[in-house]
Motif scaffolding. Structure first.
Motif, PDB file in Angstrom:
ATOM      1  N   TYR A   1       0.786  -1.225   0.000  1.00  0.00           N
ATOM      2  CA  TYR A   1       0.000   0.000   0.000  1.00  0.00           C
ATOM      3  C   TYR A   1       0.822   1.281   0.000  1.00  0.00           C
TER       4      TYR A   1
ATOM      5  N   GLU B   1     -12.342  13.783  -8.489  1.00  0.00           N
ATOM      6  CA  GLU B   1     -13.514  12.945  -8.261  1.00  0.00           C
ATOM      7  C   GLU B   1     -14.407  13.507  -7.169  1.00  0.00           C
TER       8      GLU B   1
ATOM      9  N   ASN C   1     -23.124   7.154  -3.212  1.00  0.00           N
ATOM     10  CA  ASN C   1     -23.242   5.707  -3.181  1.00  0.00           C
ATOM     11  C   ASN C   1     -22.562   5.158  -1.924  1.00  0.00           C
TER      12      ASN C   1
ATOM     13  N   THR D   1     -17.472   9.997   1.902  1.00  0.00           N
ATOM     14  CA  THR D   1     -17.263   9.843   0.461  1.00  0.00           C
ATOM     15  C   THR D   1     -15.796  10.065   0.095  1.00  0.00           C
TER      16      THR D   1
ATOM     17  N   LYS E   1     -13.950   6.987   0.973  1.00  0.00           N
ATOM     18  CA  LYS E   1     -14.201   5.941  -0.019  1.00  0.00           C
ATOM     19  C   LYS E   1     -13.414   6.197  -1.305  1.00  0.00           C
ATOM     20  N   ALA E   2     -13.357   7.470  -1.741  1.00  0.00           N
ATOM     21  CA  ALA E   2     -12.617   7.796  -2.961  1.00  0.00           C
ATOM     22  C   ALA E   2     -11.130   7.505  -2.794  1.00  0.00           C
TER      23      ALA E   2
ATOM     24  N   LEU F   1      -9.854   5.344  -0.730  1.00  0.00           N
ATOM     25  CA  LEU F   1      -9.708   3.899  -0.619  1.00  0.00           C
ATOM     26  C   LEU F   1      -9.692   3.230  -1.990  1.00  0.00           C
ATOM     27  N   TYR F   2     -10.563   3.716  -2.900  1.00  0.00           N
ATOM     28  CA  TYR F   2     -10.640   3.108  -4.221  1.00  0.00           C
ATOM     29  C   TYR F   2      -9.493   3.560  -5.123  1.00  0.00           C
ATOM     30  N   ALA F   3      -8.998   4.787  -4.921  1.00  0.00           N
ATOM     31  CA  ALA F   3      -7.922   5.292  -5.774  1.00  0.00           C
ATOM     32  C   ALA F   3      -6.536   4.903  -5.281  1.00  0.00           C
ATOM     33  N   TRP F   4      -6.449   4.379  -4.076  1.00  0.00           N
ATOM     34  CA  TRP F   4      -5.147   4.074  -3.488  1.00  0.00           C
ATOM     35  C   TRP F   4      -4.437   2.976  -4.282  1.00  0.00           C
TER      36      TRP F   4
ATOM     37  N   ARG G   1      -2.207  -0.172  -5.197  1.00  0.00           N
ATOM     38  CA  ARG G   1      -1.855  -1.418  -4.526  1.00  0.00           C
ATOM     39  C   ARG G   1      -0.732  -2.059  -5.329  1.00  0.00           C
TER      40      ARG G   1
END
Length: 362
Positions: free
Chosen positions: A12, A204, A306, A336, A339-340, A342-345, A347
């Motif tokens: 990460y 975003e 969402n 939000t 979440k953004a 977390l999704y853009a991080w 890996r």
């Protein structure tokens, strides 16, 4: 154990931009948590300027110069601020004082109604249970009265804080609006040159957060105003106080409407009893909530957030506990944002593995 930890860090935090983003987020949250109370006027001015920036942009699209757009929006802001502090707050304060003065009578009437329950339903309720319930309620009201007295004794520092806010916040809002580009350029110049991940997250989130916050402000105003008009037409006591409560209840999804129902039903019940007027009040309040959830919210929030309801409630509890009113107000945008990120991080291990698989398939 150390091997698992090293693999997790490599997965990460192997990307340099991920480390920079983590440091920026951690530093921002640390500053707000540590110095939030001292920087409250600055943060309040920044939030209000962010809310008003959309109107400035709209005026500029109509062909007005930047300085004129800012002045027009600032004058509108001062007019709204004057209306709130000159009309709304005095009216709400007056009705709140009247409600506190009438609470003993309401409590006595409530106790008399409870004492009739053992006669009507002896198989379910006993006099001992009613007496214990009344003693508990009296103790709670006594503690509430002591808290209210302590708050009134500490009202002088709060009054000074309000005066400071009324002077500093409008000045800060004006300069944030007038020099938004300069301040933004200065902030960007202090960031690392390699900031693709930060730009991705900000792109975003910016429009979505702006639409949500401005839409929530409009929702509070509309729901509060419509509620006040309906309560006045129905002749409900403390109409302004209840309308402010209903307007602010939209800040807390799923819970706020249910919590606001209790004082509205209690005041209506004490005022009219089980009558057609009371039923009309409950029906009108239900219609307002239904229109808010099924008409107003879809119109204002075209881009739905969402998030799972559990995540929304958890965000309200966490950020509300940290920062009070502003934490509740920004709970969903912050969730939000999380979440953004977390999704853009990035890996590292997964990305490398997917690249190797795509090469082998090619």
């Amino acid at each position: 154990m150390m091997k698992v930890f090293r693999n997790w860090v490599h997965k990460y935090f192997s990307d340099e931009e991920a480390v920079v983003l983590a440091v920026v987020l951690a530093l921002g949250f640390a500053i707000i948590i540590t110095f939030g109370s001292k920087l409250a006027p600055l943060l309040t001015g920044l939030v209000l300027a962010y809310l008003l920036q959309g109107i400035v942009t709209l005026f500029k699209r109509w062909g007005l110069p930047h300085w004129l757009s800012v002045w027009l929006v600032f004058l509108l802001f001062l007019g709204g601020l004057g209306t709130v502090f000159g009309v709304v707050i005095p009216l709400v304060w007056k009705q709140m004082a009247a409600l506190f003065n009438e609470l003993p009578r309401m409590l006595a009437e409530w106790q008399s109604q409870l004492m009739h329950l053992p006669e009507r339903y002896p198989a379910f309720v006993s006099e001992g249970q009613i007496e214990r319930l009344i003693l508990t309620a009296n103790a709670e009201f006594g503690q509430f009265g002591q808290w209210l007295l302590s708050q009134s004794l500490a009202s002088l520092p709060m009054l000074l804080n309000i005066i400071i806010y009324l002077v500093l916040v409008p000045i800060l809002v004006f300069f944030f609006l007038m020099d938004s580009k300069k301040l933004g350029d200065w902030l960007v110049s202090r960031l690392p040159e390699e900031r693709r991940l930060m730009v991705e997250v900000w792109t975003e989130m910016n429009q979505q957060i702006a639409n949500y916050i401005r839409g929530k402000v409009v929702e509070i105003i509309i729901v509060g105003a419509v509620s006040y008009i309906c309560f006045v037409v129905l002749g409900v006591n403390y109409a302004a106080l209840l309308a402010v409560l209903v307007g602010l209840s939209v800040l807390v999804p799923y819970i706020g409407a249910a919590v606001a129902t209790i004082p509205i039903a209690m005041i209506g019940l004490f005022q009219w009893g089980w009558s057609s007027e009371f039923l009309s009040l409950i029906v009108v309040y239900g219609v307002i909530q239904a229109l808010d959830g099924n008409v107003l919210v879809p119109v204002l929030f075209s881009e739905a957030v969402n998030l799972h309801p559990v995540a929304i409630i958890a965000a309200v509890l966490i950020f509300g506990g940290l920062w009070g009113f502003w934490g509740i107000f920004f709970a969903i945008p912050l969730a939000t944002l999380f979440k953004a990120v977390l999704y853009a991080w990035p890996r590292g291990v997964e990305a490398a593995g997917s690249e190797e698989e795509s090469v082998e398939q090619a």
